[in-house]
Design an enzyme around this catalytic site. Structure first.
Site, PDB file in Angstrom:
ATOM      1  N   LYS A 157       0.865  -1.174   0.000  1.00 21.05           N
ATOM      2  CA  LYS A 157       0.000   0.000   0.000  1.00 21.05           C
ATOM      3  C   LYS A 157       0.905   1.229   0.000  1.00 21.05           C
ATOM      4  O   LYS A 157       2.002   1.183   0.561  1.00 21.05           O
ATOM      5  CB  LYS A 157      -0.861  -0.032   1.269  1.00 21.05           C
ATOM      6  CG  LYS A 157      -1.771   1.160   1.450  1.00 21.05           C
ATOM      7  CD  LYS A 157      -2.981   1.119   0.551  1.00 21.05           C
ATOM      8  CE  LYS A 157      -3.660   2.491   0.456  1.00 21.05           C
ATOM      9  NZ  LYS A 157      -4.709   2.521  -0.566  1.00 21.05           N
ATOM     10  N   MET A 203     -10.190   5.120  -1.231  1.00 14.48           N
ATOM     11  CA  MET A 203      -9.660   4.639   0.044  1.00 14.48           C
ATOM     12  C   MET A 203      -9.099   5.806   0.850  1.00 14.48           C
ATOM     13  O   MET A 203      -9.197   5.813   2.075  1.00 14.48           O
ATOM     14  CB  MET A 203      -8.549   3.610  -0.189  1.00 14.48           C
ATOM     15  CG  MET A 203      -8.930   2.386  -1.033  1.00 14.48           C
ATOM     16  SD  MET A 203     -10.377   1.471  -0.458  1.00 14.48           S
ATOM     17  CE  MET A 203      -9.826   0.912   1.134  1.00 14.48           C
ATOM     18  N   GLY A 204      -8.494   6.771   0.156  1.00 13.70           N
ATOM     19  CA  GLY A 204      -7.952   7.912   0.881  1.00 13.70           C
ATOM     20  C   GLY A 204      -6.588   7.640   1.477  1.00 13.70           C
ATOM     21  O   GLY A 204      -6.229   8.190   2.514  1.00 13.70           O
ATOM     22  N   ASN A 251       4.605   7.117  -5.637  1.00 13.39           N
ATOM     23  CA  ASN A 251       3.227   7.337  -6.076  1.00 13.39           C
ATOM     24  C   ASN A 251       3.043   8.841  -6.263  1.00 13.39           C
ATOM     25  O   ASN A 251       2.857   9.575  -5.307  1.00 13.39           O
ATOM     26  CB  ASN A 251       2.252   6.772  -5.043  1.00 13.39           C
ATOM     27  CG  ASN A 251       0.803   7.060  -5.400  1.00 13.39           C
ATOM     28  OD1 ASN A 251       0.512   7.709  -6.400  1.00 13.39           O
ATOM     29  ND2 ASN A 251      -0.116   6.578  -4.591  1.00 13.39           N
ATOM     30  N   CYS A 280      -1.896   9.772  -6.944  1.00 15.01           N
ATOM     31  CA  CYS A 280      -3.153   9.340  -6.320  1.00 15.01           C
ATOM     32  C   CYS A 280      -4.251  10.371  -6.552  1.00 15.01           C
ATOM     33  O   CYS A 280      -4.126  11.524  -6.158  1.00 15.01           O
ATOM     34  CB  CYS A 280      -2.987   9.118  -4.825  1.00 15.01           C
ATOM     35  SG  CYS A 280      -4.516   8.507  -4.092  1.00 15.01           S
ATOM     36  N   ILE A 330      -1.000   2.386 -15.344  1.00 12.77           N
ATOM     37  CA  ILE A 330      -1.541   3.655 -14.915  1.00 12.77           C
ATOM     38  C   ILE A 330      -2.174   3.549 -13.523  1.00 12.77           C
ATOM     39  O   ILE A 330      -2.586   2.468 -13.116  1.00 12.77           O
ATOM     40  CB  ILE A 330      -2.620   4.185 -15.893  1.00 12.77           C
ATOM     41  CG1 ILE A 330      -3.768   3.197 -16.048  1.00 12.77           C
ATOM     42  CG2 ILE A 330      -2.009   4.489 -17.230  1.00 12.77           C
ATOM     43  CD1 ILE A 330      -4.951   3.679 -16.855  1.00 12.77           C
ATOM     44  N   GLY A 335      -4.813  -5.724 -10.408  1.00 11.54           N
ATOM     45  CA  GLY A 335      -5.371  -5.185  -9.180  1.00 11.54           C
ATOM     46  C   GLY A 335      -6.828  -5.551  -8.990  1.00 11.54           C
ATOM     47  O   GLY A 335      -7.168  -6.549  -8.346  1.00 11.54           O
TER      48      GLY A 335
END
Ligand SMILES: Cc1cc2nc3c(=O)[nH]c(=O)nc-3n(C[C@H](O)[C@H](O)[C@H](O)COP(=O)(O)OP(=O)(O)OC[C@H]3O[C@@H](n4cnc5c(N)ncnc54)[C@H](O)[C@@H]3O)c2cc1C
Ligand SMILES: Cc1cc2nc3c(=O)[nH]c(=O)nc-3n(C[C@H](O)[C@H](O)[C@H](O)COP(=O)(O)OP(=O)(O)OC[C@H]3O[C@@H](n4cnc5c(N)ncnc54)[C@H](O)[C@@H]3O)c2cc1C
Ligand SMILES: Cc1cc2nc3c(=O)[nH]c(=O)nc-3n(C[C@H](O)[C@H](O)[C@H](O)COP(=O)(O)O)c2cc1C
Ligand SMILES: Cc1cc2nc3c(=O)[nH]c(=O)nc-3n(C[C@H](O)[C@H](O)[C@H](O)COP(=O)(O)O)c2cc1C
Ligand code: FES
Ligand code: FES
Lengths: 308, 260, 308, 260
Positions: free
Chosen positions: A46, A72-73, A127, A130, A192, A267
């Site tokens: 994560k 999900m944040g 990342n 997001c 992506i 995913g």
């Protein structure tokens, strides 16, 4: 002849070209365990932040035809606890692990990198993309050539691991952004991240279905967008690409390879086909190789590059 | 595609001052042990076990604990809430002599299960435990079923005096059961595990759930990585025995570990 | 009480809130005929250019889970023949017609407007957002606040008809672009055009499925993106919105209305549910109104506006 | 979702110097009158009627006309092409006495249709017309069926001397048919319409096709807006009679009208 899924990614041998992407099953070391038992060749944590985050209130996922919305944040236990999960996993497994990290500025990315340097992690993924924390953090870094360049360059200078830049699909000119990452020293690209974001409405309660209102799109319906962006990027850069976005069947994985990906993330398909999805797709790739007489994943041809 | 159903609350029963049963006219088609995710779109979506499920309607039985359940308790018949599911694994349906051991708000799911067991021809004994009389639920409904019921409270204010585990140990020393099922506080199940010898069993677990569709990884149990929302919430003996976190710790919404 | 689908759009009474969008069945007057016979309340022509265009070579469409890719390439008989089809339709029908026009600069848009002024058309729609002619024409005009403003303003000055600006979903900040159109005098907005574009690959022949390689996404899977953009736009502008993108069932149409649309386009669903789709959705909307006791389309509530 | 199938060419038969039949091992499950879209991803995707369709394989019969069909003619057995379909409406399957009138490359679809008609128990007469002997196709295959065949060429170089319409008029004056089917040049069908009195019929039409799934609107027939790729290519008498463009004009790839 015996067909094999064995290949290499950034110099490390992998048993399958399938990658568990960031944010999917990557919260606990046991999430990595179940994924590799079911055939994943690389696992990603994560996205970890400096401090732990509870994430958004629910509903955090919503389904629609062809895909999934999620907000999900960026819930995660924080970089320290997150890396502890990776280290616990690495105690009994050789499967390579990517630590995904998220921050909004170079300084925090550097702090995260220092933590990762001290762990058993194999690759560091930044990342930059997001889309589920817009309100909090604004337009993703991955939309700015300059930001991408500066962060990758700074991290590259101190990282002891190969670094992967995770890019956003929601940009005008993916090629210039991918080139900025490459030029700044990224060893690979991951693309992506989720598309959109989008929204759904409950027509009886007359409220957005997601409590955060908006969420990123993943799943089968984003595959065409992923393939296009990967193909354009592959045509323009020389570093390997972790291709993902809607891969659900072996055929989808083959398309990703042909578009230019070196390895393939799976995913949302974990929801559609169960955690066994990795083995299922591995077998489907092998069948395809059998039918078309390719003896290794590397033999599967790529499209002719786009002229630029 | 998993669908979402926005339904009117059809009936509300106040079981205790802190526990209510909500009934919905909807053909859910769930199996005993499964759960739904419920939201009112005002913040939060939470898992609840199914406490009854017929062709026409289904129920959940909820304990008021925090922000979400407090808001839920303010809803009235006719108000809308939105659900998805049923999700997760369900109990093995034995045809033999079985013992159900339940504690607190986790007992009502055995009402649905007991009805299914009876239909299958099982011989059912239930230990319905609670801390005290004011928290004891569903005694009346279980009485209406053709099963043997032992009510118990930790303080003896209703039924037998003792924990559900104490009672379970006692009656298992007097009688043989082919299968044991437990649903309740994790420490209750942990204690049970120690007293039931080699009886086969299934336990219903709870972990923090977000997606409930098996991708976020928030609900995995170490070290197997069983997702409680998919491979659980009901886990069989051979899996439970391998769980290193059972009775020790769980993860919160951020994935951080906390001791139980 | 009798529920009714009758409502108004820019002052004209319409029998159904469903719109046949540009590019779908709008090539010939008979395409309008069959659409209104099947329940459409407004019809839009294929986007017309000054000269006729044959469009791209086939394959021009490709299906994937949740949607459709298309790269028609703006095939159309040219503004003169296209308006002749509209005029032929208007000879025997009162149903309002939107003429969609496409150009790449203000001058050509003005020429097109002059043609439309002389026809029986009811509304003029400026397609600022076709993503299928990137190669030829570059990034769509609808990505630039300034371009949108300048074109809309110039056209507004000479158009005898109310004008509608058709916006692209593939932009960073839909609100500023929508506001630019409103400020420049647009009477309504139409959104969204197709998403992406995306690509699919044939793994046996190892070629892109679409001959043009890339095509825009439409159909159910773009609905969340459409809803989000419409909701943001509705929260920020005062002009009506023609909402479209993946509407396939009555529920989808209701979501569009709740997100802020005044009328609703139904395009790709013509493929999924037949040309009867308009009547089917009309009936589904009526059923929803019945169940929830709304007596007219206007009574269906909207979401609370986003705070800006 | 309509799927796409990328298939190896299994067999190629040269019917004439300009007409070839391509066979594919694939269970298409089509009905007579339907068509597929075919491409090699080198530019162009074109509609072709199905000239044979069994449980194991299907065929199309193609006339070399322009760029696309010329490239197709260069393909060999084992080469891949990609198809989607079958699309469109199919012929009504009569159990009575029927007359098929076909011209040129549009005749072979009647081979598939005649086999289905025979299975249904119909009594079948076929007029197989072409301009000249070198363009006449499928005579041998029709001979193998239990139907009455009248071969004809406009110049008399093979079979009877005359157009298919001439022959149709002649034999309809001698015999009664319950149903007539035509497939061929539009002007042939237009001429037929004038000579067949009130016999019920279905015609197979061609219009420029792009999407083939009923959304682009390129193939609509005025004024009804019938999409030849969905409501067609086979249209019944009551529809054909209302078509104002029949025998008059068609639209090209841009939608521009051209006289026929
Ligand atoms: C499989 C399963 C079945 C359940 N069945 C029932 C039931 O039948 N009846 C019932 O009353 N309760 C049930 N629960 C527990 C119920 O979900 C929580 O009581 C509820 O979420 C508390 O929410 P709150 O906002 O009121 O409390 P909070 O203040 O948010 O939380 C209090 C405690 O509830 C638990 N909790 C909160 N959110 C979640 C979540 N998203 N997932 C899991 N646990 C959470 C945590 O332990 C937390 O510490 C079940 C939980 C699971 C996992
Ligand atoms: C329902 C239907 C069934 C058909 N069945 C057959 C068949 O069984 N055998 C056969 O040989 N031909 C058939 N055709 C015609 C075939 O599609 C054209 O001959 C072919 O597309 C010509 O392509 P080209 O590039 O070789 O010629 P071009 O030079 O591109 O075109 C020559 C002519 O072919 C026609 N044509 C071209 N493209 C299309 C298109 N996309 N859609 C429709 N017509 C087109 C036009 O009339 C054009 O003027 C059928 C057409 C339709 C509509
Ligand atoms: C539930 C969920 C959580 C995700 N969390 C993250 C994350 O934390 N960091 C990240 O880089 N990507 C995250 N993603 C994006 C995925 O890694 C992946 O890029 C995307 O889902 C596309 O792949 P898919 O269609 O195979 O799911 C998340 C996706 C989902 C569905
Ligand atoms: C085949 C096809 C052709 C289209 N052509 C046009 C066009 O010419 N002009 C335009 O503004 N939009 C065009 N569009 C976009 C549609 O008008 C609409 O904005 C989009 O398809 C989203 O709606 P849907 O999901 O209901 O199809 C086209 C879409 C499709 C599928
Ligand atoms: S709650 Fe997300 S995996 Fe179980
Ligand atoms: S070919 Fe597009 S509607 Fe028929």
């Amino acid at each position: 002849m015996q067909k094999s899924l064995k290949s290499e990614f950034l110099g490390i041998t992998i048993t399958s070209p399938l990658v568990l992407p960031a944010g999917v099953m990557g919260m606990a070391f046991s999430g990595f365990n179940i994924s590799i038992e079911n055939g994943a060749g690389i696992v990603t944590s994560k996205s970890l932040t400096l401090e732990s985050r509870m994430g958004h209130k629910g509903p955090v996922v919503a389904e629609f035809e062809g895909g999934l919305l999620n907000c999900m944040g960026l819930c995660n236990p924080g970089i320290v606890d997150g890396l502890a999960e990776i280290d616990q996993f690495k105690k009994h497994s050789d499967i390579p692990v990517i630590a995904s990290v998220f921050a909004t500025n170079t300084e925090d990315f550097l702090k995260l990198t220092k933590h990762v340097n001290k762990s058993q992690t194999d690759f560091l993924e930044l990342n930059l993309s997001c889309p589920n924390v817009f309100d909090e953090f604004g337009i993703p870094l991955a939309a700015s050539q300059e930001e991408v360049h500066n962060i990758v360059k700074a991290v590259k200078q101190i990282s002891t691991l190969p670094i992967i830049a995770k890019l956003s699909p929601n940009v005008y000119d993916i090629v210039s952004i991918a080139k900025a990452a490459e030029f700044a020293g990224a060893d690979a690209l991951c693309m992506i991240n989720t598309v959109g974001p989008g929204m759904l409405i409950d027509t009886k309660i007359i409220k957005p279905v997601l409590y955060n209102k908006f969420g990123g799109l993943s799943g089968p319906c984003i595959k065409p967008i992923a393939l296009k962006l990967i193909y354009q990027t592959y045509s323009a850069v020389d570093i390997p690409i972790i291709g993902m976005g809607g891969v659900t069947y072996g055929e989808d994985a083959i398309e990703m390879l042909m578009a230019g990906a070196t390895v393939i993330g799976v995913g949302t398909a974990v929801h559609y086909r169960g955690i066994e999805v990795f083995n299922k797709i591995n077998n489907e790739i092998l069948e395809f190789m059998e039918e078309n007489e390719y003896s290794s994943v590397k033999d599967i041809p790529k499209l002719e590059k786009l002229e630029m | 595609m998993d669908k979402r159903y926005t339904l009117k609350i059809d009936k509300i029963i106040e079981e205790t001052s802190d526990i209510k049963t909500f009934t919905f006219k909807y053909t859910l088609g769930a199996n005993p042990g499964q759960f739904i995710m419920l939201t009112d779109f005002e913040g939060g979506e939470k898992p609840f076990s199914i406490s009854d499920c017929t062709k026409e309607e289904f129920s959940i039985t909820v304990k008021r604990i925090g922000e979400f359940t407090t808001r839920l308790f303010q809803k009235c018949v006719g108000d809308y809430v939105s659900i998805r599911g049923a999700y997760g694994s369900s109990f093995f349906i034995s045809k033999n002599k079985v013992l159900l051991v339940g504690g607190g708000y986790a007992v009502p799911t055995f009402y649905f299960f007991a009805k299914v067991l009876l239909e299958a021809g099982a011989n059912v004994t239930l230990i319905n435990g609670a801390r005290t009389k004011a928290e004891h639920v569903f005694a009346d409904r279980f009485e209406s079923l053709d099963i043997k019921v032992i009510n118990t409270t930790d303080d003896g204010s209703f039924g037998e005096n003792g924990t559900a585990v104490d009672i379970a140990q006692k009656i298992m020393s007097q009688d043989n059961f082919n299968f044991l099922y437990a649903s309740g506080p994790e420490m209750m199940m942990k204690a049970l595990q120690d007293v039931i010898g080699d009886t086969n069993y299934e336990f219903l677990f709870e972990r923090y759930m977000k997606c409930a569709i098996g991708i976020c990884g928030n609900c995995t149990m170490d070290p197997l990585g069983l997702r409680l929302c998919v491979e659980g919430p009901v886990l069989p003996k051979e899996k439970v025995e391998q769980l290193t976190e059972f009775g020790k710790y769980h993860r919160d919404a951020s994935g951080k570990r906390h001791e139980l």
